[in-house]
Design a protein around this motif. Sequence first.
Motif, mmCIF file in Angstrom:
data_model
loop_
_atom_site.group_PDB
_atom_site.id
_atom_site.type_symbol
_atom_site.label_atom_id
_atom_site.label_comp_id
_atom_site.label_asym_id
_atom_site.label_seq_id
_atom_site.Cartn_x
_atom_site.Cartn_y
_atom_site.Cartn_z
ATOM 1 N N LYS A 41 56.792 51.589 -20.888
ATOM 2 C CA LYS A 41 56.004 52.502 -20.901
ATOM 3 C C LYS A 41 54.365 51.854 -20.906
ATOM 4 N N ALA A 42 53.872 50.882 -20.566
ATOM 5 C CA ALA A 42 52.344 50.283 -20.000
ATOM 6 C C ALA A 42 52.160 50.526 -18.933
ATOM 7 N N ALA A 43 53.213 50.479 -18.490
ATOM 8 C CA ALA A 43 53.036 50.690 -16.487
ATOM 9 C C ALA A 43 53.057 52.212 -16.309
ATOM 10 N N VAL A 44 54.080 52.867 -17.335
ATOM 11 C CA VAL A 44 53.542 55.062 -17.054
ATOM 12 C C VAL A 44 51.826 54.560 -18.217
ATOM 13 N N GLY A 45 51.664 54.028 -18.568
ATOM 14 C CA GLY A 45 50.436 54.534 -19.605
ATOM 15 C C GLY A 45 49.252 54.260 -18.725
ATOM 16 N N HIS A 46 49.118 52.837 -17.879
ATOM 17 C CA HIS A 46 48.645 52.709 -17.148
ATOM 18 C C HIS A 46 48.824 53.907 -16.450
ATOM 19 N N LEU A 47 49.052 54.075 -15.536
ATOM 20 C CA LEU A 47 49.254 55.584 -13.937
ATOM 21 C C LEU A 47 48.800 56.219 -14.388
ATOM 22 N N ALA A 48 49.696 56.792 -15.655
ATOM 23 C CA ALA A 48 48.481 58.648 -16.494
ATOM 24 C C ALA A 48 47.264 58.794 -16.587
ATOM 25 N N LYS A 49 46.596 56.922 -16.969
ATOM 26 C CA LYS A 49 44.940 56.931 -17.561
ATOM 27 C C LYS A 49 44.946 56.987 -16.005
ATOM 28 N N ALA A 50 45.078 56.111 -15.015
ATOM 29 C CA ALA A 50 44.867 56.224 -14.325
ATOM 30 C C ALA A 50 44.660 57.812 -13.129
ATOM 31 N N ALA A 51 45.400 58.439 -13.826
ATOM 32 C CA ALA A 51 45.611 60.002 -12.725
ATOM 33 C C ALA A 51 44.583 61.027 -13.812
ATOM 34 N N GLY A 52 43.943 60.476 -14.675
ATOM 35 C CA GLY A 52 43.086 61.243 -15.710
ATOM 36 C C GLY A 52 43.406 61.788 -17.145
ATOM 37 N N ILE A 53 44.477 61.739 -17.531
ATOM 38 C CA ILE A 53 44.838 61.552 -18.609
ATOM 39 C C ILE A 53 43.711 60.902 -19.741
ATOM 40 N N ARG A 54 43.720 61.361 -20.624
ATOM 41 C CA ARG A 54 42.153 60.852 -21.738
ATOM 42 C C ARG A 54 43.040 61.096 -23.280
ATOM 43 N N LEU A 95 69.902 62.605 -14.294
ATOM 44 C CA LEU A 95 69.166 63.140 -14.655
ATOM 45 C C LEU A 95 68.408 63.533 -16.080
ATOM 46 N N GLY A 96 69.793 63.192 -17.324
ATOM 47 C CA GLY A 96 69.278 63.736 -18.464
ATOM 48 C C GLY A 96 68.693 62.208 -19.065
ATOM 49 N N ASN A 97 69.730 61.304 -17.966
ATOM 50 C CA ASN A 97 69.068 59.925 -19.007
ATOM 51 C C ASN A 97 67.219 59.831 -18.676
ATOM 52 N N CYS A 98 66.435 60.340 -17.397
ATOM 53 C CA CYS A 98 65.832 60.234 -17.061
ATOM 54 C C CYS A 98 64.775 60.667 -17.716
ATOM 55 N N GLU A 99 65.214 62.200 -18.256
ATOM 56 C CA GLU A 99 64.251 62.691 -18.851
ATOM 57 C C GLU A 99 64.221 62.216 -20.346
ATOM 58 N N LYS A 100 65.085 61.519 -20.971
ATOM 59 C CA LYS A 100 64.979 61.210 -22.226
ATOM 60 C C LYS A 100 64.140 59.497 -21.844
ATOM 61 N N VAL A 101 64.246 58.920 -21.281
ATOM 62 C CA VAL A 101 63.279 57.594 -21.091
ATOM 63 C C VAL A 101 62.260 58.332 -20.782
ATOM 64 N N LEU A 102 61.964 58.776 -19.317
ATOM 65 C CA LEU A 102 60.260 59.587 -18.891
ATOM 66 C C LEU A 102 59.235 60.407 -20.464
ATOM 67 N N SER A 103 60.242 61.461 -21.584
ATOM 68 C CA SER A 103 59.617 61.599 -22.356
ATOM 69 C C SER A 103 58.771 60.288 -23.144
ATOM 70 N N ASP A 104 59.549 59.847 -23.376
ATOM 71 C CA ASP A 104 59.858 58.490 -24.630
ATOM 72 C C ASP A 104 58.409 57.857 -24.179
ATOM 73 N N ALA A 105 58.962 57.374 -23.396
ATOM 74 C CA ALA A 105 57.642 57.060 -22.243
ATOM 75 C C ALA A 105 55.599 57.702 -22.434
ATOM 76 N N LEU A 106 56.049 58.538 -21.890
ATOM 77 C CA LEU A 106 54.919 59.480 -22.611
ATOM 78 C C LEU A 106 54.563 60.236 -23.765
ATOM 79 N N ASN A 107 55.388 59.555 -24.729
ATOM 80 C CA ASN A 107 55.095 60.030 -26.214
ATOM 81 C C ASN A 107 53.587 59.235 -26.617
ATOM 82 N N GLY A 108 53.128 60.123 -26.888
ATOM 83 C CA GLY A 108 51.350 59.592 -27.486
ATOM 84 C C GLY A 108 50.754 59.143 -26.021
ATOM 85 N N ILE A 109 50.647 59.667 -25.460
ATOM 86 C CA ILE A 109 50.191 59.317 -23.752
ATOM 87 C C ILE A 109 49.736 60.976 -23.050
#
Length: 153
Positions: A41-54, A95-109
């Motif tokens: 989640k921390a790695a995803v958050g860092h990359l999301a912020k670098a892509a412009g998500i504030r 794919l279902g597993n992938c989507e759930k992990v991704l959506s949880d990692a991007l929660n709050g970001i």
Amino acid sequence: MIHLTLPYPISANRYWAVRVIPKKPKPLAITYVTEEAKNYKAAVGHLAKAAGIRAPSTGRVVLHIKLFPHRPQDWAKRARKDPHTWDDTVQCIDLGNCEKVLSDALNGIAWVDDKQIRRTLLERMEPDEKGARLEVAIEYLAAAPSLFGEAAA
């Protein structure tokens, strides 16, 4: 629309874990997010912020997810043997597993809560030379107009 290239997701089996606490009259099971999940989640958050998500969006969201599994060393041999479906033999998270992990990692970001996701397109891609990863496009939708005019307070 925001485009992200993210690390290959960890399995849901490694994202959440269960701890059983012996308690009378019956044991208590507690589900928790693992340390590996916190790191993902921390790695995803860092990359999301670098892509412009504030800040997390409060509106509706559409996700386009492309999952690229790791390409094995013998991929060319597999492709020669079965050119159309060789990549079906490649180990890959579902794919279902992938989507759930991704959506949880991007929660709050990227959004406040994954219940804001209105539509998801998931695709498993053929492994390529760029390595295992997720390519994600996040489309923020305008709020749909109410059928009854202004929303009640």
